[in-house]
Design an enzyme around this catalytic site. Structure first.
Site, PDB file in Angstrom:
ATOM      1  N   ARG A  87     -31.499  16.475  12.522  1.00 42.39           N
ATOM      2  CA  ARG A  87     -32.350  16.180  11.337  1.00 42.39           C
ATOM      3  C   ARG A  87     -33.293  17.303  11.005  1.00 42.39           C
ATOM      4  NH1 ARG A  87     -29.232  13.034   9.090  1.00 42.39           N
ATOM      5  NH2 ARG A  87     -29.635  10.752   8.895  1.00 42.39           N
ATOM      6  N   GLU A 129     -34.183  18.172   1.418  1.00 40.01           N
ATOM      7  CA  GLU A 129     -32.778  18.661   1.091  1.00 40.01           C
ATOM      8  C   GLU A 129     -32.510  18.195  -0.477  1.00 40.01           C
ATOM      9  OE1 GLU A 129     -30.761  18.081   5.623  1.00 40.01           O
ATOM     10  OE2 GLU A 129     -30.258  16.876   4.002  1.00 40.01           O
ATOM     11  N   HIS A 131     -26.149  20.902   5.041  1.00 38.79           N
ATOM     12  CA  HIS A 131     -25.743  19.389   5.753  1.00 38.79           C
ATOM     13  C   HIS A 131     -24.326  19.014   5.478  1.00 38.79           C
ATOM     14  CE1 HIS A 131     -28.152  15.510   6.719  1.00 38.79           C
ATOM     15  NE2 HIS A 131     -27.118  15.682   7.412  1.00 38.79           N
TER      16      HIS A 131
END
Length: 319
Positions: A236, A265, A284
């Site tokens: 994370r 994000e 991601h």
């Protein structure tokens, strides 16, 4: 039952199907809801699946019919577990579906910092070849991994898979986890966090985001790392103090970094890592292979079926 998927595009951009949900009730699928829009869209739904939309005070206050909330993945930091449990809401996540994919991406980020594939390919396009005038070795990166030390901070399923890949490349692998800081298993030597930081040439973060780990990789953490080490993070983004990591890259304390996650994000243009030297950032995507997403769908269905039939999900959290 009414079922709402708050942000399903990441899991299913169109190459999979949500039809399996229709056996359980009426389904509303949103590609990407904002946190502000979520309470109204969820409304009187009993079942909610979320990727990044927060299921917290605003939703729980306005959506009193909720009985089941599931993360569309392994991490569930977007769900207020305590508040949901207090209201008797069952919470599930999806562990294990992306282990192979995330470990592959973590090692790809490591490998990209050890061998500048794109840089070498560009040299060929530019007419420069190794061993001929005009080739600049100093403009490329090539570090042999055999004999180097890979560190795994948080050695769960993904960390162990990553470690196995490193071992196959002839690397020495150290690891630490809350429950294990000594001994050797499956070729992995467990050490204290301090030993791990001091000895790792490549350090890969594989721990969940908790109050304890939030901002963990800060200036003090980085100063304990081996000079010139490479930092990899596929867990994370908020585990890192991104400004401190950027400073370490600029000073040369870190020789490189590979990130698949950021604290905010998509990436904020002001994020210091975007302009830090030798920092590779991917969007991601480590969990998004089709194989992983198919496994995710299968586990989602098994979790929900268990809840519908027994009142209890399989992969429960917050209990």
């Amino acid at each position: 039952m009414k079922i709402v998927i708050t942000d399903g595009f990441a899991v299913n951009p169109g190459d999979l199907s949500w039809e399996w949900l229709e056996q359980f009730g009426n389904v509303a699928v949103y590609d990407k809801l904002s946190d502000a829009a979520a309470p109204a869209r969820i409304g009187n739904a009993e079942i909610v699946f979320t990727n990044r939309v927060r299921i917290g005070e605003a939703v729980l206050k306005n959506c009193s019919n909720l009985r089941y909330v599931s993360a569309l993945g392994t991490g569930y930091d977007m769900i207020d577990v305590k508040a949901c449990r207090e209201k008797g809401i069952e919470i599930c996540n999806v562990p294990g579906y992306s282990t192979d994919s995330v470990a592959q991406v973590a090692f790809s980020l490591l490998l990209a910092n050890a061998f500048d594939l794109a840089g070498y390919a560009q040299m060929v396009r530019d007419g420069n070849w190794t061993g001929i005038p005009g080739f600049h070795y100093e403009l490329t990166r090539f570090t042999e991994l055999a004999g180097k030390t890979a560190g795994v901070y948080g050695c769960g399923a993904i960390g162990k898979k990553f470690a196995a890949i490193c071992l196959a490349f002839g690397m020495r692998v150290l690891a630490t986890r809350r429950s294990k800081t000594e001994g050797k298993e499956e070729g992995i030597l467990y050490v204290t966090p301090e030993e791990l930081l001091a000895q790792s040439d490549f350090l890969s973060i594989h721990c969940p985001l908790t109050d304890e780990t939030r901002g963990m990789v800060n200036k003090d953490f980085l100063e304990k790392m081996k000079d010139g080490a490479v930092l990899i993070n596929t867990s994370r983004g908020a585990v890192l103090n991104e400004a401190d990591v950027a400073d370490a890259l600029r000073s040369g304390k870190l020789s490189g970094a590979g990130m698949d996650v950021l604290a905010k994000e998509p990436a904020d243009p002001s994020n210091p890592l975007l302009t830090a030297p030798h920092c590779i950032i991917t969007p991601h995507c480590a969990w998004t292979s089709k194989e992983a997403r198919l496994r995710l769908m299968d586990i989602l269905e098994k979790n929900l079926r268990s809840f519908v039939e027994t009142g209890v999900g399989i992969n429960r959290v917050g209990v």
